[in-house]
Design a protein around this motif. Structure first.
Motif, PDB file in Angstrom:
ATOM      1  N   PHE A   1       2.475 -10.020  -4.458  1.00  2.00           N
ATOM      2  CA  PHE A   1       1.291  -9.163  -4.488  1.00  2.00           C
ATOM      3  C   PHE A   1       0.037  -9.942  -4.138  1.00  2.00           C
ATOM      4  CE2 PHE A   1       0.445  -4.741  -5.748  1.00  2.00           C
ATOM      5  CZ  PHE A   1       1.672  -4.241  -5.369  1.00  2.00           C
TER       6      PHE A   1
ATOM      7  N   ALA B   1       0.842  -1.209   0.000  1.00  5.55           N
ATOM      8  CA  ALA B   1       0.000   0.000   0.000  1.00  5.55           C
ATOM      9  C   ALA B   1       0.874   1.256   0.000  1.00  5.55           C
ATOM     10  CB  ALA B   1      -0.924  -0.003   1.209  1.00  5.55           C
TER      11      ALA B   1
ATOM     12  N   THR C   1       2.690   1.290  -3.660  1.00  2.00           N
ATOM     13  CA  THR C   1       1.899   1.354  -4.907  1.00  2.00           C
ATOM     14  C   THR C   1       0.462   1.811  -4.677  1.00  2.00           C
ATOM     15  OG1 THR C   1       1.145  -0.934  -4.713  1.00  2.00           O
ATOM     16  CG2 THR C   1       3.234  -0.603  -5.845  1.00  2.00           C
ATOM     17  N   ARG C   2       0.109   2.152  -3.470  1.00  5.27           N
ATOM     18  CA  ARG C   2      -1.267   2.548  -3.101  1.00  5.27           C
ATOM     19  C   ARG C   2      -2.265   1.440  -3.398  1.00  5.27           C
ATOM     20  NH1 ARG C   2      -0.828   7.696  -1.806  1.00  5.27           N
ATOM     21  NH2 ARG C   2      -3.032   8.119  -1.634  1.00  5.27           N
ATOM     22  N   THR C   3      -1.771   0.213  -3.390  1.00  9.52           N
ATOM     23  CA  THR C   3      -2.624  -0.933  -3.727  1.00  9.52           C
ATOM     24  C   THR C   3      -2.810  -1.825  -2.514  1.00  9.52           C
ATOM     25  OG1 THR C   3      -1.786  -0.902  -5.978  1.00  9.52           O
ATOM     26  CG2 THR C   3      -2.826  -2.934  -5.254  1.00  9.52           C
ATOM     27  N   LEU C   4      -4.054  -2.263  -2.288  1.00  8.03           N
ATOM     28  CA  LEU C   4      -4.333  -3.227  -1.215  1.00  8.03           C
ATOM     29  C   LEU C   4      -4.358  -4.612  -1.838  1.00  8.03           C
ATOM     30  CD1 LEU C   4      -7.167  -1.203   0.517  1.00  8.03           C
ATOM     31  CD2 LEU C   4      -4.909  -1.653   1.470  1.00  8.03           C
ATOM     32  N   VAL C   5      -3.429  -5.448  -1.430  1.00  6.97           N
ATOM     33  CA  VAL C   5      -3.322  -6.775  -2.044  1.00  6.97           C
ATOM     34  C   VAL C   5      -4.237  -7.758  -1.323  1.00  6.97           C
ATOM     35  CG1 VAL C   5      -1.064  -6.490  -3.068  1.00  6.97           C
ATOM     36  CG2 VAL C   5      -1.218  -7.244  -0.710  1.00  6.97           C
ATOM     37  N   PHE C   6      -5.514  -7.478  -1.351  1.00  8.87           N
ATOM     38  CA  PHE C   6      -6.493  -8.352  -0.705  1.00  8.87           C
ATOM     39  C   PHE C   6      -7.781  -8.298  -1.532  1.00  8.87           C
ATOM     40  CE2 PHE C   6      -9.749  -9.654   2.231  1.00  8.87           C
ATOM     41  CZ  PHE C   6      -9.148 -10.714   2.888  1.00  8.87           C
TER      42      PHE C   6
END
Lengths: 386, 163
Positions: free
Chosen positions: A213, A123, A126-131
């Motif tokens: 990821f 997060a 990459t501002r990404t939630l890997v869920f």
């Protein structure tokens, strides 16, 4: 364990204990009564039982001056009733405990607190939630979404720090229950190096989650998948994953706690527990050893369910950062040398005041979060009869 | 100094008890909103990425998503997600030429049956008309980059992109 050695102190008077319990009784009523209007009969009965249960346990903590054995009733109930309510909801909503891929794509995988440390690096980078869930409520099993779970975690962590593992974790109660079944430990000599296990698992899972990821712990190592929901086994890989979940659950949550009388999953494996230990440094409440009273008999060390006391730490008058404030050592100490403490204050000066302040905060959180889970599980069971 | 530290300690403990009381009424909502406003998004491997175009058809629409590429060691191929969404209803059989990249030329022919039973398994064939997109033969729910699934009333097809 802690229940073997009872404090020599006279019980607190019933009247004073009731007075001290009154705020908790009011809090319980405040937490449960707003939902009464919409609730069905079994939910109302379950809420009433939960209120009485939580208030009586707090009363007993006040009356007996002890914490651990009463908290344990709550914690075991939480651990046993969470799967009941959760599995029932999953079966009603989707008909299987396996998470179908379409539910992941729809962002309806329920989010528990365990993957929180694994999501931070992806997060941040990459501002990404890997869920495969959703940030806000999204129907199905998404519940309140990841934001709601993160908010509950943060609120409880601010209040009790690592105390999350004793007053809020809805998984740890199963092994705590298992640890209290056998009268004596069959496995007594445990290599102290095992206590670095959670940190190793945390480091490995954080790096793996960043590299692949995906929430690697949930995909490969979470023992509690065996009693919540698991990867739908459509391939050999899925079968292997589920096999790992079952073996880890059987070993770490059932067999080893029975043999060692320790919370072995928490003490040797749980990456969230390691992550949560960091917040012991920010919490205002902790447990200390009063060196002027300590003999040292190491009863506290023996009673600790997570091996958070060593001879060195006792000599320093401290617990290790993995201490989850369960109160086992405080209750076990025959000399009242293990005490609840507020940072900044002198050790063993008004320890009961520190215990009361901690317990009011922790029990309020326990009722708000754990109490609602207990009530849901109870309502599921009562629904069969009422 | 000791007295000051003790006072600070008790003040912090008092504030912590206050925080516990405020948690369900103030903190919970505040933290939830705060988390939601961080601008985070769910990994596109799960969500399928943002929608870039919608193609109208008789009785349904086709949403075309932006290409999703795997991160670092993610064990999936790049893919494009296409959503068949009913306006009235999806036909019993779909065979559609789809222009994925929007250049006016069809890139794939997607063929699948739509069973009445929403729980019935789905299978899809994808014929590649552009070497950039991979063909799929009788594919069901295999991988995140290579599948057909039903989500609510829509049918989602993920077409792998040649690497």
């Amino acid at each position: 364990m802690a229940t073997k050695v009872l404090p020599t102190r006279e019980p607190r008077s019933v009247r004073r204990s009731l007075l001290l319990t009154l705020p908790i009784a009011l809090w319980s009523a405040l937490m449960f009564t707003p939902g009464f209007a919409q609730a069905n009969r079994s939910q109302r009965i379950a809420s009433a039982i939960t209120i009485v249960f939580m208030v009586v346990l707090f009363f007993m903590m006040m009356r007996t001056w002890t914490t651990y054995r009463w908290r344990r009733w709550f914690f075991v109930a939480l651990g046993l009733l969470f799967p009941v309510g959760f599995i029932h909801t999953v079966m009603v909503m989707r008909g299987t405990m396996g998470i179908p891929i379409e539910e992941m794509i729809a962002g309806r995988t329920p989010f528990c607190f365990l993957p929180i440390p694994l999501l931070i690096l992806p997060a941040a980078l990459t501002r990404t939630l890997v869920f495969p869930g959703s940030i806000l409520p999204n129907g199905g099993m998404s519940g309140g979404g990841m934001a709601a779970m993160a908010a509950i975690w943060l609120a409880v962590t601010i209040v009790v720090g690592k105390g999350w593992c004793s007053y809020a974790c809805f998984f740890g109660g199963i092994e705590e229950g298992m640890a209290s079944v056998a009268p004596n430990a069959k496995l007594r000599k445990l290599d102290p190096r095992w206590r670095y296990g959670p940190w190793a698992v945390l480091l490995a899972m954080v790096l793996l989650s960043l590299a692949l990821f995906e929430p690697a712990y949930c995909m490969w190592l979470c023992p509690f998948k065996a009693v919540s929901e698991y990867v739908a086994a459509r391939s050999t890989v899925g079968l292997i994953q589920n096999g790992i979940f079952v073996v880890l659950f059987a070993a770490l949550v059932i067999a080893l706690p029975l043999l060692t009388k320790k919370r072995t999953q928490c003490a040797f494996f749980c990456p969230f527990g390691a992550f949560q230990s960091i917040f012991n440094k920010t919490s205002v409440f902790d447990v200390k050893i009063d060196k002027t009273r300590c003999t040292p008999c190491v009863l506290c060390q023996k009673s600790c369910p997570t091996m958070s006391l060593t001879e060195e730490s006792i000599a320093k008058g401290e617990t290790l950062m993995s201490c989850m404030k369960c109160g086992a050592c405080v209750d076990a100490c025959p000399k009242d040398a293990a005490v609840w403490h507020i940072r900044g204050t002198e050790v063993a000066v008004k320890p009961e005041r520190a215990r009361l302040m901690f317990l009011y905060a922790a029990w309020a959180m326990a009722i708000m979060f754990g109490g609602s889970i207990i009530a849901q599980g109870l309502a599921t069971i009562l629904h069969l009869f009422v | 100094m000791r007295t000051l530290m003790a006072k600070l300690g008790y003040s912090a403990a008092g504030l912590t008890v206050c925080a516990a009381v405020l948690a369900p009424f103030v903190l919970y909502g505040m933290f939830t909103k705060g988390f939601a406003s961080l601008g985070l998004h769910v990994d596109e491997m799960y969500s399928g990425g943002p929608k870039v175009r919608t193609v109208q058809a008789a009785g349904y629409t086709i949403d075309i998503h932006r290409q999703v590429s795997p991160h670092m060691w993610q064990r999936e191929k790049p893919f494009v997600q296409l959503d068949w969404r009913p306006v009235s209803a999806l036909p019993a059989h779909v065979s559609e030429l789809v222009d994925i990249d929007g250049d006016g030329q069809p890139d794939v022919r997607v063929t699948f049956d739509v069973p009445r039973d929403p729980k019935a398994p789905l299978r899809v064939n994808v014929d590649s008309l552009n070497p950039r997109y991979e063909a799929m033969r009788n594919v069901g729910k295999q991988k995140f980059s290579d599948l057909i699934v039903r989500v609510d009333d829509a049918i989602l097809v993920r077409v792998p992109v040649a690497q």
